[in-house]
Each structure stands twice: as structure tokens, then as C-alpha cells.
Design a protein around this motif. Structure first.
Motif, PDB file in Angstrom:
ATOM      1  N   GLU A 104      -8.240   2.745   4.419  1.00 47.01           N
ATOM      2  CA  GLU A 104      -7.747   2.330   3.100  1.00 47.01           C
ATOM      3  C   GLU A 104      -6.392   2.957   2.793  1.00 47.01           C
ATOM      4  O   GLU A 104      -5.502   2.303   2.236  1.00 47.01           O
ATOM      5  CB  GLU A 104      -8.774   2.715   2.029  1.00 47.01           C
ATOM      6  CG  GLU A 104     -10.054   1.906   2.127  1.00 47.01           C
ATOM      7  CD  GLU A 104     -11.212   2.498   1.340  1.00 47.01           C
ATOM      8  OE1 GLU A 104     -12.160   1.750   1.042  1.00 47.01           O
ATOM      9  OE2 GLU A 104     -11.172   3.722   1.042  1.00 47.01           O
ATOM     10  N   PHE A 131      -2.762   1.027   2.153  1.00 51.13           N
ATOM     11  CA  PHE A 131      -1.942   1.292   0.969  1.00 51.13           C
ATOM     12  C   PHE A 131      -0.539   1.732   1.365  1.00 51.13           C
ATOM     13  O   PHE A 131       0.469   1.262   0.804  1.00 51.13           O
ATOM     14  CB  PHE A 131      -2.621   2.365   0.119  1.00 51.13           C
ATOM     15  CG  PHE A 131      -1.874   2.723  -1.139  1.00 51.13           C
ATOM     16  CD1 PHE A 131      -1.899   1.882  -2.245  1.00 51.13           C
ATOM     17  CD2 PHE A 131      -1.129   3.895  -1.205  1.00 51.13           C
ATOM     18  CE1 PHE A 131      -1.199   2.205  -3.401  1.00 51.13           C
ATOM     19  CE2 PHE A 131      -0.433   4.226  -2.359  1.00 51.13           C
ATOM     20  CZ  PHE A 131      -0.468   3.376  -3.459  1.00 51.13           C
ATOM     21  N   GLY A 168       1.092   1.583  -7.307  1.00 49.35           N
ATOM     22  CA  GLY A 168       0.354   0.527  -6.646  1.00 49.35           C
ATOM     23  C   GLY A 168      -1.097   0.595  -7.071  1.00 49.35           C
ATOM     24  O   GLY A 168      -1.446   1.317  -8.018  1.00 49.35           O
ATOM     25  N   LEU A 197      -5.036   1.165  -5.485  1.00 52.00           N
ATOM     26  CA  LEU A 197      -5.847   1.581  -4.348  1.00 52.00           C
ATOM     27  C   LEU A 197      -7.282   1.759  -4.808  1.00 52.00           C
ATOM     28  O   LEU A 197      -7.544   2.540  -5.741  1.00 52.00           O
ATOM     29  CB  LEU A 197      -5.287   2.877  -3.754  1.00 52.00           C
ATOM     30  CG  LEU A 197      -6.067   3.524  -2.600  1.00 52.00           C
ATOM     31  CD1 LEU A 197      -6.251   2.544  -1.449  1.00 52.00           C
ATOM     32  CD2 LEU A 197      -5.348   4.781  -2.119  1.00 52.00           C
TER      33      LEU A 197
END
Length: 313
Positions: free
Chosen positions: A11, A15, A92, A94
Motif C-alpha cells: 500500500e 501511494f 493524497g 491512503l
């Protein structure tokens, strides 16, 4: 451990693919902190901090907070510059959380600050206030008097409904102090961008010199003297809430050496100190009353901050 939202290496790599930071080398949970999820991030371009912002952090306020750290870093102060992705964005998403990458700052926070370190921390706070004087961002205090009363009401519903006598006795004292204090921010005092959480664990040192100031996510627009009152309340007392006169004097001396308080600010400082004591008593009491054991974070003791009321009187 201050990890509310786990992040796997896969993950994190997905990202970070939006950034020019090179390959992920290591992702390590940071065990300190009680508000957000933090990881130490080692990538090809160096060391960084990956932060996922949890429920108490207002996502709409993050541009103000990240912008302030960037503004101060541009002024030459040791704050962590946020890293922009390829689109130029600081933020962003996540795992369902707003997330940001900021530079890693070297140093360690002082578990038992010396007067020399307290003086240096006070001077740094004053430098931040002066450097942020022209910062154009504005944010209302997210934990001001309106929030205090809402927290008190929410705590009251819980402790009185479940018969939590120890917490109820503390809440009774807090509620009486709130009535006595009223609105502590009615003066026409100098206002600007303030850190609002300038605790020792948010100030890094190398030796006796400040090497970094972190965690601006409670930063807001407010009285500069209130920020000083919070800092004095954070630095100048032991774990049981007893004052440490040498530390209080040293911190105030450091601050005044850079930005001396006006007479009005000095007169207001005890009242603002009471406001700081109540603010952190309430948030800590709330965190204890509503603690989720699945979160690997131990709530901090609210009684130590409630004890500061007596000093500020």
C-alpha cells in the motif's frame, strides 16, 4: 503504538508511486503520538515521515497546517517541509485517510528538559511567532471554548450514565472552572499563526540546540500569548502537575529574549494558562473516557493538567 490505520509495504509503494522519492526501502511504525498514524519512511531519496490523518484532524485544515510548516521552513526555521507529489499536491489519500509525506528531522525530544533546553525552546517559539507574522493562512482554533463545552457535555453523558465516579469528580471541577473562566479570548492581544501544541515531544534537540519542531496539526490563528501559556504549561511542570520554577523561568526568559510580551499580554498570561490547563484536561479526559482498547495508545492522565489550574491562579 500510535498506529490507528495499518499500512502495508504494498500500500505504501502504491501511494509513493505519485512521488519522486525512489523505491521504498523500509516502513516503520512510530510508537509515539496520540492523534494520527505515523510511519518512518526510508526511500531512495532519503528519510521521511508518512502521516495518515485520523478523525480529530480536520482534513479541510491541513493546507493551513502544512502551509505553515512550509512557510517557517522557507524562513530558515527547523520545521519539516511537506513533500509535493508530481502534481504539486501536498495531500493524497491512503487507506481512506488523508495522507502526507514530510521531511525527516534529526534529533530527539527531551524527556527531562534542562533549563538550557527550555530557554532554547522558548526562544524558538518566539522566532516562530515572528516568522509567521505575515503567513496569509487563517484557521479558527479547533479546540477553543465552544469545543471545550461540547467535550464537557459529551464526557458528562458518558460518566454520569455509567457511574464513573472518579471521572465525574474531575468533570465537576472542570465544569466549575469553565464557568469561572468564561471566554478567555476577549482581549485585544496580538494574534497570529500559533502551534497550539508546543509540548516537549514536538520539539527535537541535538544537544542543547533545537533541531526540529513537528506536529503542527492543531496549529491555528490565535493569541500569541495563549501559545506561550500552552508551552509553559507543557514544559514547566512535572508528571504529577507540580511546577518546575527553573524551567518556567528559563522558557519565559528564552521567549522574552526574542519577543518580549506586552504589558497586556503579561497581565493576561495567568488567565490564558488556566485556559490551557482546561483545554488539555478536557481532551485527555475525553480520550480516557472514550478509550478504545483496540487502539494501541495509552491515554494520558488528565489529572496532571487539572493540577496546573492551581498554579495559574
Amino acid at each position: 503504538m500510535a498506529v490507528f490505520t495499518p499500512v502495508s509495504d504494498v500500500e505504501a509503494r502504491n501511494f509513493l508511486s505519485a512521488y519522486d522519492l525512489g523505491d521504498l526501502i523500509a516502513l516503520t511504525p512510530i510508537a509515539e503520538g496520540v492523534e494520527n498514524t505515523n510511519y518512518a519512511l526510508q526511500a531512495g531519496a532519503g528519510r521521511f515521515v508518512l502521516t495518515l490523518f485520523e478523525g480529530r484532524t480536520d482534513a479541510a485544515a491541513l493546507p493551513f497546517c502544512l502551509g505553515l510548516t512550509d512557510w517557517l521552513a522557507q524562513a530558515g526555521l527547523p520545521t519539516a517541509q511537506p513533500v509535493r507529489d508530481r502534481s504539486g499536491a501536498w495531500l493524497g489519500v491512503l487507506n481512506g485517510r488523508s495522507a502526507a509525506v514530510v521531511e525527516w528531522l534529526s534529533g530527539a525530544w527531551p524527556r527531562d528538559p534542562s533549563p538550557v533546553q527550555a530557554q532554547a525552546a522558548g526562544a524558538m517559539l518566539a522566532r516562530m511567532h515572528l516568522s509567521a507574522a505575515d503567513y496569509p493562512g487563517r484557521r479558527a482554533n479547533p479546540v477553543g471554548p465552544v469545543a471545550w463545552r461540547a467535550l464537557a457535555q459529551r464526557i458528562a453523558t458518558r460518566v454520569r450514565g455509567q457511574g464513573l465516579d472518579h471521572d465525574r469528580a474531575m468533570l465537576d471541577r472542570v465544569e466549575a472552572a469553565l464557568i469561572e473562566l468564561g471566554d478567555p479570548f476577549t482581549d485585544d492581544l496580538p494574534v497570529g499563526a500559533v502551534h497550539a501544541d508546543y509540548f516537549p515531544d514536538n520539539v527535537l534537540f541535538q544537544g542543547d540546540a533545537v533541531s526540529g519542531v513537528i506536529d503542527f496539526y492543531f496549529a491555528c490563528t490565535g493569541p500569541l500569548a495563549y501559545d506561550l501559556a500552552i508551552a509553559l504549561s507543557a514544559w514547566g511542570f512535572d508528571g504529577a502537575g507540580r511546577p518546575s520554577p527553573d524551567i518556567l523561568r528559563a522558557f519565559r526568559s528564552g521567549y522574552d529574549s526574542i519577543r518580549p510580551l506586552s504589558a497586556a499580554e503579561a497581565a493576561a498570561l495567568p488567565r490564558l494558562g488556566r485556559a490551557a490547563a482546561l483545554r488539555f484536561t478536557l481532551t485527555r479526559l475525553h480520550d480516557r473516557v472514550f478509550h478504545d482498547p483496540s487502539n494501541l495508545v495509552t491515554p494520558k492522565d488528565p489529572a496532571a493538567f487539572l493540577a496546573r489550574l492551581d498554579y495559574w491562579r
